[in-house]
Structure formats: C-alpha cells, structure tokens
Design an enzyme around this catalytic site. Sequence first.
Site, PDB file in Angstrom:
ATOM      1  N   SER A  98      -8.952  -3.777 -61.155  1.00  0.00           N
ATOM      2  CA  SER A  98      -7.732  -4.588 -61.002  1.00  0.00           C
ATOM      3  C   SER A  98      -7.952  -5.889 -60.234  1.00  0.00           C
ATOM      4  CB  SER A  98      -6.652  -3.777 -60.285  1.00  0.00           C
ATOM      5  OG  SER A  98      -6.270  -2.709 -61.109  1.00  0.00           O
ATOM      6  N   GLU A 149     -20.997   7.002 -64.679  1.00  0.00           N
ATOM      7  CA  GLU A 149     -21.976   6.334 -63.807  1.00  0.00           C
ATOM      8  C   GLU A 149     -21.287   6.154 -62.463  1.00  0.00           C
ATOM      9  OE1 GLU A 149     -24.974   5.731 -64.538  1.00  0.00           O
ATOM     10  OE2 GLU A 149     -25.072   5.670 -66.715  1.00  0.00           O
ATOM     11  N   LEU A 150     -21.602   7.005 -61.507  1.00  0.00           N
ATOM     12  CA  LEU A 150     -20.815   7.033 -60.265  1.00  0.00           C
ATOM     13  C   LEU A 150     -21.614   6.516 -59.067  1.00  0.00           C
ATOM     14  CD1 LEU A 150     -19.126  10.478 -61.014  1.00  0.00           C
ATOM     15  CD2 LEU A 150     -18.390   8.188 -61.709  1.00  0.00           C
ATOM     16  N   CYS A 194     -24.310   0.370 -56.630  1.00  0.00           N
ATOM     17  CA  CYS A 194     -24.429   1.828 -56.705  1.00  0.00           C
ATOM     18  C   CYS A 194     -25.848   2.251 -56.396  1.00  0.00           C
ATOM     19  CB  CYS A 194     -24.020   2.307 -58.090  1.00  0.00           C
ATOM     20  SG  CYS A 194     -24.899   1.468 -59.405  1.00  0.00           S
TER      21      CYS A 194
HETATM   22  P1  NAP Z   1     -13.320   2.779 -58.367  1.00  0.00           P
HETATM   23  O1  NAP Z   1     -12.257   2.590 -57.373  1.00  0.00           O
HETATM   24  O2  NAP Z   1     -13.638   4.135 -58.808  1.00  0.00           O
HETATM   25  O3  NAP Z   1     -12.926   1.868 -59.613  1.00  0.00           O
HETATM   26  C1  NAP Z   1     -13.732   1.767 -60.779  1.00  0.00           C
HETATM   27  C2  NAP Z   1     -12.828   1.651 -61.985  1.00  0.00           C
HETATM   28  O4  NAP Z   1     -12.139   2.884 -62.162  1.00  0.00           O
HETATM   29  C3  NAP Z   1     -11.742   0.579 -61.840  1.00  0.00           C
HETATM   30  O5  NAP Z   1     -11.510   0.013 -63.095  1.00  0.00           O
HETATM   31  C4  NAP Z   1     -10.562   1.382 -61.349  1.00  0.00           C
HETATM   32  O6  NAP Z   1      -9.327   0.768 -61.638  1.00  0.00           O
HETATM   33  C5  NAP Z   1     -10.733   2.675 -62.136  1.00  0.00           C
HETATM   34  N1  NAP Z   1     -10.134   3.845 -61.520  1.00  0.00           N
HETATM   35  C6  NAP Z   1     -10.046   4.144 -60.209  1.00  0.00           C
HETATM   36  N2  NAP Z   1      -9.464   5.334 -60.042  1.00  0.00           N
HETATM   37  C7  NAP Z   1      -9.161   5.814 -61.271  1.00  0.00           C
HETATM   38  C8  NAP Z   1      -8.546   6.989 -61.761  1.00  0.00           C
HETATM   39  N3  NAP Z   1      -8.126   7.947 -60.952  1.00  0.00           N
HETATM   40  N4  NAP Z   1      -8.396   7.128 -63.085  1.00  0.00           N
HETATM   41  C9  NAP Z   1      -8.831   6.172 -63.925  1.00  0.00           C
HETATM   42  N5  NAP Z   1      -9.420   5.030 -63.531  1.00  0.00           N
HETATM   43  C10 NAP Z   1      -9.600   4.855 -62.219  1.00  0.00           C
HETATM   44  O7  NAP Z   1     -14.679   2.181 -57.878  1.00  0.00           O
HETATM   45  P2  NAP Z   1     -14.907   0.773 -57.236  1.00  0.00           P
HETATM   46  O8  NAP Z   1     -14.506   0.834 -55.813  1.00  0.00           O
HETATM   47  O9  NAP Z   1     -14.269  -0.288 -58.081  1.00  0.00           O
HETATM   48  O10 NAP Z   1     -16.479   0.628 -57.401  1.00  0.00           O
HETATM   49  C11 NAP Z   1     -17.363   1.108 -56.489  1.00  0.00           C
HETATM   50  C12 NAP Z   1     -17.899   2.464 -56.874  1.00  0.00           C
HETATM   51  O11 NAP Z   1     -18.506   2.392 -58.161  1.00  0.00           O
HETATM   52  C13 NAP Z   1     -18.995   2.885 -55.946  1.00  0.00           C
HETATM   53  O12 NAP Z   1     -18.890   4.242 -55.671  1.00  0.00           O
HETATM   54  C14 NAP Z   1     -20.249   2.593 -56.732  1.00  0.00           C
HETATM   55  O13 NAP Z   1     -21.369   3.310 -56.309  1.00  0.00           O
HETATM   56  C15 NAP Z   1     -19.811   2.926 -58.103  1.00  0.00           C
HETATM   57  N6  NAP Z   1     -20.681   2.276 -59.100  1.00  0.00           N
HETATM   58  C16 NAP Z   1     -21.535   3.045 -59.835  1.00  0.00           C
HETATM   59  C17 NAP Z   1     -22.412   2.455 -60.732  1.00  0.00           C
HETATM   60  C18 NAP Z   1     -23.382   3.258 -61.538  1.00  0.00           C
HETATM   61  O14 NAP Z   1     -23.928   2.732 -62.492  1.00  0.00           O
HETATM   62  N7  NAP Z   1     -23.650   4.516 -61.237  1.00  0.00           N
HETATM   63  C19 NAP Z   1     -22.393   1.074 -60.880  1.00  0.00           C
HETATM   64  C20 NAP Z   1     -21.514   0.336 -60.123  1.00  0.00           C
HETATM   65  C21 NAP Z   1     -20.658   0.951 -59.231  1.00  0.00           C
HETATM   66  P3  NAP Z   1      -8.513  -0.047 -60.518  1.00  0.00           P
HETATM   67  O15 NAP Z   1      -9.371  -1.178 -60.110  1.00  0.00           O
HETATM   68  O16 NAP Z   1      -7.283  -0.462 -61.230  1.00  0.00           O
HETATM   69  O17 NAP Z   1      -8.265   0.920 -59.405  1.00  0.00           O
END
Ligand code: NAP
Length: 454
Positions: free
Chosen positions: A156, A227-228, A261
């Site tokens: 967002s 991918e978390l 990540c």
């Molecule tokens: P996030 O809060 O989980 O958000 C990621 C995406 O998921 C956003 O588009 C978010 O939308 C959406 N989202 C959040 N909660 C949701 C739910 N309950 N249901 C459906 N969609 C949902 O993560 P972030 O803070 O943006 O990113 C950081 C995290 O991503 C870290 O933990 C990082 O390690 C991980 N990451 C992992 C990788 C990998 O390849 N393994 C790569 C990059 C990042 P909104 O923005 O609208 O909330």
Amino acid sequence: MMKSVNPATGELIKVYDNHTEKGIQKIINSVDKCWHQWKKSSFFQRSQLMQNLSSLLRSNKEQLARLMAHEMGKVLFEGVAEIEKCAWVCDYYAVNAENFLENEVIESDFSQSYVSYQPLGTILAVMPWNFPFWQVFRFAAPTMMAGNTIVLKHASNVPGCASAIEDLFREAGFPENVFRSLLIGSEQVVDVIEHPAIKGVSLTGSTAAGRSVASVAAGVLKKCVLELGGSDPYLILPDADLKAAARICAAGRLLNAGQSCIGAKRFIVTDPVYYEFLEYFTYEMNKAVFGDPCDGETTMGPLARIDIRDELHLQVLMSVKNGAEVVIGGEIPERKGAYYPPTILENVKPGMPAYDEELFGPVASVIRVKDEKEAIHVANDTPFGLGAAVFSMNMGKAQQIAETQLQAGSCFVNDFVKSDPRLPFGGIKGSGYGRELSSQGIREFVNVKTVVVK
Ligand code: NAP
C-alpha cells in the site's frame, strides 16, 4: 485511499483512489479474458515483448530509481541497480523460457508419453515494498513467459511503483490486460484469491501475511508460493579472512538500509576471533553515509516508513532491556524522516527480539559462540530458513557446512546471499515454500501435464 509518502521528509507525494469492488471484478475478468489469447501466443512473440520491456527498463532506469527513492527511500545507485536486474531477468527468461518448458519425453510401454508444461491462467501476485520493482519482475517474467496473465496487489505504500510497472508492460507492447495492477488493501486479497478466474497466488512478504494468504488459498485449493522473511545467520569461523568477512558482512547488512529478506542479520562469531572480527565489522558499519537517498554521496537512505522505523527501534530497546549491549547506533537521530543509524548489538541471546525475530533494518545482532559446532546450532536455532553464509579459508569444510548443515534455501561461502536469475531462490521453515528464478521458478505456475498416446 492509498498514500505515497516520502520517508525522507514525511511529505505527501500523491493520493491514489483504491479500486472499487466493481473495478476489481472488471479488471480480473479482463485479465482472465486476455489469458485465453495470451496462452496461444508463441514463445517467440512473448520473448520479443519481454526484450522490449527490458530495453524500456534500461532506458528509464534513472527515472524509475528516483520514483523508488521518493516513495520508499532507496538510494539512487541501488535503485538503478535494481532496475538493471529487472531488465536482466526479462532477458534471461526471453532467451531461456522455451528450453525450460520444452516437452519431456518419458520412456514407457505406450507409443508416446511425455510431460508438457501448460499455463494455469491468471495468477495473483501480492508483493512487498522493499524491492518494489525486482520482487514483481522476478515473479512476472517467468510467469508470463509460461503463458499466464497476472494481477498485482502491490504494497500500500508504493502505489506509484505499482502504476509505473503496469505502464511499462503496456508501453512495451504487451496486450492491455496481460498484466494489471489492483490498487487494493490487504483486507481485499481474500476476495481476489477466491475469485474463480484466479488460478494461483504468489506472496512475497512477512510470515504473518504468508500464513493468512496460504490458508485462504488452501480453502479454495489454489496453488500458492510463499517468499517470506528471514533472519540469515553468517558464521565467522576461526580460519576466516576476518577483514574481508567484516566488509562483506557489513555490505550484506546495510544493503537497502537493511530492509532485505536475505539481508545478513545474525553474525555468529567463534570465540578465538570474536574481538578482532567485531573491531573490523564496527569499522565497516561506521563507514555508511546515511542521509537523503537522492544525494549522490549517500550510501544508506531512511527506512521506508516511520512505523517500520519505530517497530525496529522497539526490537532494539527490548533486546537491550534483556541484556544486549549497543556497540554503535541504537538511537533515533534528531532529524525529519524515517532514519535509523547502522547499529550493532552484542551479547545477543535467546529470548531477545535480536535473536528470535527478523530485524528489518540496519541492525546487526552479534552472537559469540565457543566453536564451529555451537555456531551451526545457533545458525539453525531460528524459525526462519531463507539464506545463510559461512566464512572460512578452508573451502572444503565451509562448503560441507553450507551444503549439509545449514537449514536454509540458499547458502553462500565467503559472500553475502544474493538473488540471481540463474539460481533458484526461496526458503524453508518459516521463510516459506516454492522457488522463484531459474528453471525451477518458471515451473511453479504451470500444469505439469502427462500426455500419453497408446
Ligand atoms: P507485509 O506486511 O507482509 O506485506 C507484503 C504484502 O502483503 C503487501 O502487499 C501487503 O499489503 C500484503 N499483506 C499484508 N498482510 C496481508 C494479509 N493478511 N493478507 C493478504 N495480504 C497481506 O510485508 P512487508 O512489511 O511489506 O515486507 C517485509 C517482509 O517481507 C519481511 O518479512 C521480508 O523479509 C519479507 N520479504 C521476503 C522476501 C523473500 O523473497 N523471501 C523478499 C522481500 C521481502 P499492504 O501493504 O496493503 O499491507
């Protein structure tokens, strides 16, 4: 309503209206309709379009890097590198997709038997803000080359990047509805996954988001790739080249202001080299020039949002309260914007956020261990399993530890963990499942179809 806010200044850049319920339905139906044509296109046609896209990315890299700097604080040189990597992944799949998805003949009792890789349909991508272009392109290039169409729900706080990506596909000449962005909040994702036209979902983000998306996808029996997060351990063995290790570890921790990540997060240092490594590492971490992401001198910008900075600081405070010691940093600077300094915590132990949780920012957790055996135990003592690295001059031993001892999807020797279009990328344990990139990534959203002729 979605707001694009500059994290360096707090200034509101632009407000975007969310898509309405009706708008969402219309977009998904259009993308689904488009799939029935797109799946019939040849690899040659798709590959031409992918190469147009990579040229467009390269010729707009400065402008796209500036968009990321303004919307989520990435420094310009890292933004340019991110766009170049997106162009690389487009070219990589333009050239290799057809080979990766060639029919595979299997010897059997029938006159013919083979495996054919067929597209699934429209796939939903739920993506994070930290690499707002790369995360999308590394999923989209293989998924589209395999003959699928895509709807993107981006984070967002990066609606400008989401719209720019949609425009790039259009300008590259892709049919209008092969790739569309949905401007929606996370609470609307359930309805999208449950829509009958959506055939799979790939989420890159936090463990909590992954758990939620996976359970919705499971409820409607749809393929899911996750991918978390990660809390990557870096093992410093007694025979490591300590100066080189310290330089690489600091680079791996501070890339993208620590919001990666696969960022280096826990530094597990063996007793004989503990103080020497810490001294070199502190020197390297202190070299970072943090400030305005659009200033050419800056090597580390602000974090992407004030709330992300505050959450990180809370994790630092809680760790210190439980006994961790601050070597450098650890205080919010008195300046406007979501800035946080390079920080090193030592004496990090279980029960502290710096040991147990992912720290998504420029904070390094240093953990002292007796020997190699304890280092491996601590490395694996985490709910995550994304990346890991071992530093040692004994290549055979380091390689053996990387290959057989560390519980992670990517293990590097004497370097920090990086993604590369040619290498599979993904995690185990709480870091998710499924793989992106390489020949593996393109086979996630296909029907592995067995064809038999009597
Ligand atoms: P996030 O809060 O989980 O958000 C990621 C995406 O998921 C956003 O588009 C978010 O939308 C959406 N989202 C959040 N909660 C949701 C739910 N309950 N249901 C459906 N969609 C949902 O993560 P972030 O803070 O943006 O990113 C950081 C995290 O991503 C870290 O933990 C990082 O390690 C991980 N990451 C992992 C990788 C990998 O390849 N393994 C790569 C990059 C990042 P909104 O923005 O609208 O909330």
